[in-house]
Design an enzyme around this catalytic site. Structure first.
Site, PDB file in Angstrom:
ATOM      1  N   CYS A  15       0.255   3.458   3.046  1.00 17.42           N
ATOM      2  CA  CYS A  15       0.889   2.887   4.246  1.00 17.42           C
ATOM      3  C   CYS A  15       2.372   3.245   4.297  1.00 17.42           C
ATOM      4  O   CYS A  15       2.911   3.557   5.365  1.00 17.42           O
ATOM      5  CB  CYS A  15       0.717   1.369   4.247  1.00 17.42           C
ATOM      6  SG  CYS A  15      -1.008   0.818   4.258  1.00 17.42           S
ATOM      7  N   CYS A  71       0.835  -1.205   0.000  1.00 12.94           N
ATOM      8  CA  CYS A  71       0.000   0.000   0.000  1.00 12.94           C
ATOM      9  C   CYS A  71       0.871   1.257   0.000  1.00 12.94           C
ATOM     10  O   CYS A  71       1.719   1.440   0.878  1.00 12.94           O
ATOM     11  CB  CYS A  71      -0.923  -0.020   1.211  1.00 12.94           C
ATOM     12  SG  CYS A  71      -1.856   1.504   1.464  1.00 12.94           S
TER      13      CYS A  71
END
EC number: 5.3.4.1
Length: 464
Positions: free
Chosen positions: A66, A63
């Site tokens: 993230c 991600c």
């Protein structure tokens, strides 16, 4: 000779270290230091978490958001450790421990949760270090905090821009206040105080009461005018005037309020840009008693996000009123020259004179799908033309080749060949019949009578 080579080796190391920037050392030191304060959690966390209060980042390794949050999360862990907070900071790979992540209701990445006993609180604020730490301090503490003195009350007013206070003793209203606080503690602070602690400028018609302090003033909850207490707190948890962004507009959708926004360019110091912003600020300040139940005010830098919401190109500067709960919007029906014009425009919206545009109808949803697809394609080609050509050119090329093959194929080829074979067989049969006829023709050249083969029993009778 050995000493000479060692000197040369040390010289090379020194030169290399001088070429490395100071930022690299800072990042390296932060990685080493923060490694111990942010714990990597595994399946044992499920059994051991009830012993402490945890602030956890559920992430996915692939991600992008993230990865962007990771250095901020390390700073959060370092800050919480340095101030001696009882909250422990950890992170968990939600793809490796999907069963635990699903048990906590993780549906997207990254998801930040504060776990306190059997309760799990979602963080929905901006992903900055200060905002995350403020969330952890608020939720990890007492649900409703007492204000024992006027000095403490004044301190809270200086520290918090928006907070709620229950004044009075035990009552059904206090029970509703506790229920609302357990739900909305993720957004704001809740306090309780006696009537003697409240500042002298506060006047209360009846007791007990719930108040919100913000914008250097206060508002008292009225059950008959404001409805459900939790809904009222959710509407009033924002300041009356805010600098807007996409995340904040999304949060305002839960309040049910209309949002009046001055869309400006903050880098542009021309009179028109500053005038519209000041008009909205003045309306929010001077008419808050009249409009605060229905309207939220603010300004937004640039029109990019507004254009995506409206699926249109807005000129800057301008004023737009959004209903973020159903995606409707109102555009100016007149030129805003002063505060009175803006107040008249707002009253026309409330009276239904100004027509609402947009919405969430089926047609608008289809239009949204087409607009989003077009915007995605354009953004891909702008950011990376080669990638855009590859993503869209390759499928189009394959489809084009398939269409060309289908178009140029001869659909009647097999039929002609079959027909040819049938015709050839018919010609051979016809020739065989004609030869038989020629053998059966009388020599006198009489009429040709086709011979018919008689049954075997008839021939035998004739023979007898």
């Amino acid at each position: 000779m050995f000493i000479k080579w060692m000197n040369y080796f040390c010289f090379c190391i020194t030169c290399t270290l001088e070429c490395i920037s100071d930022e690299f050392f800072v990042v390296l030191i932060n990685m080493v230091v923060c490694k111990g304060v942010v714990e990597d959690l595994d399946e044992s966390f499920k059994e051991n978490r009830n012993d402490d209060i945890w602030l956890v980042d559920f992430y996915a390794p692939w991600c992008g958001h993230c990865k962007k949050l990771e250095p901020i999360w390390n700073e959060v862990g370092l800050e919480m450790k340095s101030i001696g907070s009882p909250v422990k900071v950890g992170k968990m790979d939600a793809t490796s421990y999907s069963s635990i992540a699903s048990e906590f209701g993780v549906r997207g990445y990254p998801t930040i949760k504060l776990l306190k006993g059997d309760l799990a609180y979602n963080y929905r604020g901006p992903r900055t270090k200060d905002d995350i730490i403020e969330f952890a301090h608020r939720v990890s503490g007492a649900l409703i905090r007492p204000l024992p003195s006027q000095q403490m009350f004044e301190h809270m007013q200086k520290r918090h821009r928006v907070f709620f206070v229950y004044i009075g003793g035990e009552s059904p209203l206090k029970e509703k206040y506790i229920d609302a606080a357990s739900e909305l503690i993720v957004y704001t602070y809740f306090f309780s105080a006696s009537e003697e602690v409240v500042p002298e400028y506060v006047t209360l018609k009846e007791m007990p009461a719930v108040l919100v302090f913000k914008d250097e003033t206060y508002f008292v909850y009225d059950e008959y005018e404001d409805g459900d207490l939790s809904s009222w707190i959710n509407r009033e948890r924002f300041q009356n005037y805010l600098a807007m962004d996409g995340f904040l507009l999304y949060e305002l959708g839960d309040t049910g309020k209309l949002v009046a926004i001055a869309v400006i360019d903050e880098k542009n110091t021309s009179v028109e840009h500053t005038r519209l912003k000041s008009i909205i600020q003045e309306v929010a300040r001077d008419y808050r008693d009249l409009f605060h139940r229905d309207f939220q005010f603010g300004h937004m830098d640039g029109n990019d996000y507004i254009n995506t919401l409206l699926m249109d190109e807005l000129t800057v500067p301008t004023v737009v009123v959004l209903n973020t709960s159903n995606q409707q919007y109102f555009l100016l029906d007149r030129q805003i020259k002063n505060v009175e014009d803006m107040v008249q425009f707002i009253n026309n919206i409330l009276d239904g004179i100004v027509e609402a545009q947009g919405g969430d109808s089926i047609w608008q949803r289809l239009k949204r799908i087409v607009f989003d697809a077009k915007s995605t394609i354009v953004s891909i080609f702008k950011s990376s033309p080669l990638m855009g050509c590859f993503l869209f050119g390759l499928p189009l090329g394959v489809i084009s080749i398939m269409c060309y093959g289908i178009y140029t194929a001869d659909p009647d080829g097999g039929y002609i060949e079959e027909r040819y074979e049938v015709s050839k067989s018919e010609n051979e049969n016809q020739e065989h019949i004609e030869e038989s006829k020629e053998q059966q023709e009388p020599s006198s050249g009489g009429s040709v009578v086709p011979t018919v083969q008689e049954p075997k029993d008839v021939l035998e009778k004739k023979k007898d």
